[in-house]
Write an enzyme that holds these catalytic residues in place. Sequence first.
Site, PDB file in Angstrom:
ATOM      1  N   THR A  72      38.416  38.817  35.386  1.00  0.00           N
ATOM      2  CA  THR A  72      39.446  39.480  34.707  1.00  0.00           C
ATOM      3  C   THR A  72      39.907  40.587  35.704  1.00  0.00           C
ATOM      4  O   THR A  72      39.410  40.705  36.842  1.00  0.00           O
ATOM      5  CB  THR A  72      39.048  39.831  33.271  1.00  0.00           C
ATOM      6  OG1 THR A  72      40.393  40.276  32.727  1.00  0.00           O
ATOM      7  CG2 THR A  72      37.960  40.712  33.315  1.00  0.00           C
ATOM      8  N   LYS A  76      41.153  39.054  40.200  1.00  0.00           N
ATOM      9  CA  LYS A  76      41.473  37.604  40.192  1.00  0.00           C
ATOM     10  C   LYS A  76      41.891  37.131  41.605  1.00  0.00           C
ATOM     11  O   LYS A  76      41.530  36.074  42.034  1.00  0.00           O
ATOM     12  CB  LYS A  76      42.529  37.190  39.076  1.00  0.00           C
ATOM     13  CG  LYS A  76      42.112  37.362  37.736  1.00  0.00           C
ATOM     14  CD  LYS A  76      43.342  37.242  36.735  1.00  0.00           C
ATOM     15  CE  LYS A  76      42.767  37.677  35.570  1.00  0.00           C
ATOM     16  NZ  LYS A  76      43.717  37.343  34.259  1.00  0.00           N
ATOM     17  N   ASN A  97      40.515  32.618  37.548  1.00  0.00           N
ATOM     18  CA  ASN A  97      40.067  33.499  36.560  1.00  0.00           C
ATOM     19  C   ASN A  97      38.809  32.909  35.968  1.00  0.00           C
ATOM     20  O   ASN A  97      38.105  33.193  35.016  1.00  0.00           O
ATOM     21  CB  ASN A  97      41.087  33.799  35.458  1.00  0.00           C
ATOM     22  CG  ASN A  97      41.473  32.730  34.692  1.00  0.00           C
ATOM     23  OD1 ASN A  97      41.183  31.336  35.302  1.00  0.00           O
ATOM     24  ND2 ASN A  97      41.842  32.922  33.286  1.00  0.00           N
ATOM     25  N   ALA A 138      52.955  41.138  39.179  1.00  0.00           N
ATOM     26  CA  ALA A 138      53.121  40.090  39.937  1.00  0.00           C
ATOM     27  C   ALA A 138      51.826  39.720  40.666  1.00  0.00           C
ATOM     28  O   ALA A 138      51.598  39.169  41.567  1.00  0.00           O
ATOM     29  CB  ALA A 138      54.145  39.864  41.099  1.00  0.00           C
ATOM     30  N   GLY A 139      50.458  40.358  39.637  1.00  0.00           N
ATOM     31  CA  GLY A 139      49.250  40.302  40.177  1.00  0.00           C
ATOM     32  C   GLY A 139      48.794  38.805  39.900  1.00  0.00           C
ATOM     33  O   GLY A 139      49.400  38.005  39.821  1.00  0.00           O
ATOM     34  N   GLY A 140      47.396  38.690  39.821  1.00  0.00           N
ATOM     35  CA  GLY A 140      46.901  37.259  39.480  1.00  0.00           C
ATOM     36  C   GLY A 140      47.422  36.677  38.124  1.00  0.00           C
ATOM     37  O   GLY A 140      47.827  35.590  38.048  1.00  0.00           O
ATOM     38  N   ALA A 141      47.390  37.495  37.050  1.00  0.00           N
ATOM     39  CA  ALA A 141      47.714  36.853  35.786  1.00  0.00           C
ATOM     40  C   ALA A 141      49.338  36.675  35.771  1.00  0.00           C
ATOM     41  O   ALA A 141      49.955  35.634  35.484  1.00  0.00           O
ATOM     42  CB  ALA A 141      47.323  37.643  34.561  1.00  0.00           C
ATOM     43  N   GLY A 249      48.445  39.424  23.388  1.00  0.00           N
ATOM     44  CA  GLY A 249      47.730  38.772  24.412  1.00  0.00           C
ATOM     45  C   GLY A 249      46.499  37.868  23.770  1.00  0.00           C
ATOM     46  O   GLY A 249      46.160  36.928  24.738  1.00  0.00           O
TER      47      GLY A 249
END
Length: 269
Positions: A72, A76, A97, A138-141, A249
């Site tokens: 998490t 990621k 992930n 605009a990260g991993g998730a 979420g």
Amino acid sequence: MGHQATITGTTRLFVIIGDPIEQVRSPQVFNPLLTGAGRDAVLVPVHVRPGGLAAVIQGFRAMDNLDGIVVTVPHKMAVAHLIDDIGPTGRLVGGVNAVRREPDGRLVGDMFDGQGFLIGLRRAGHDPKGRRALLVGAGGAGSAVGFALAGAGVERLTIVDVDAAKADGLASAVAAAHPQVRVDRGPAVPDGHDLVINATPLGMRPDDPLPLDPARLTPGILVADIIMKPAVTPLLHAAAAQGCIVHPGKAMLDSQVEAIAGFFGIPMP
């Protein structure tokens, strides 16, 4: 939490790594699954700061009773560079992930955030097809969610990140993979959009600023957050007050549990 399996010398380990770690819900979700499947295994949280990540992954390689790693925030993207192989979605997104430790010790990862987000949206009765989506983060998730939305046929995708290079990189990659979608870089302004997603960690800590100005939200916009805790983030509170439809979420986590469990070889009830 229900019956907790007894931990013995034969117990297999799964871990979830993150920074912070207190907010994760994977232990409460996966441990009953493991117990229900009759598996002598547990999933435990491991707090790993970015500076210690490489050392921890090296250590995990040497743990012969470790079967899998859930990844998490904020690891990621970084974990993707530290493992041996990545599945197609993870490769596209540039992050993972979930990582499986194969019997020969190889670490193989993939990314289930996008799929989880999409299934969760649809289960709540929201089809993203034809929508105009504003993606903040605009990260991993965020990357996983961006590719998933484009794949699901959004008409337009506007990508926002405080790190302009990240936003540019994701916009180019999504546009190349899905030429039929209009992909823009934009400010975090919901005007002209009917789906807004917060894919940043803003809202996890009580003193965080909001990822966008809620005064700009208009009734009927669907506002989704990928943060698990608090269940209703300050953004979702503010959006509901503006007459928006809100999507928490938890929906994403619940929906991707099946995919991650399958990846780890844990049967679902």
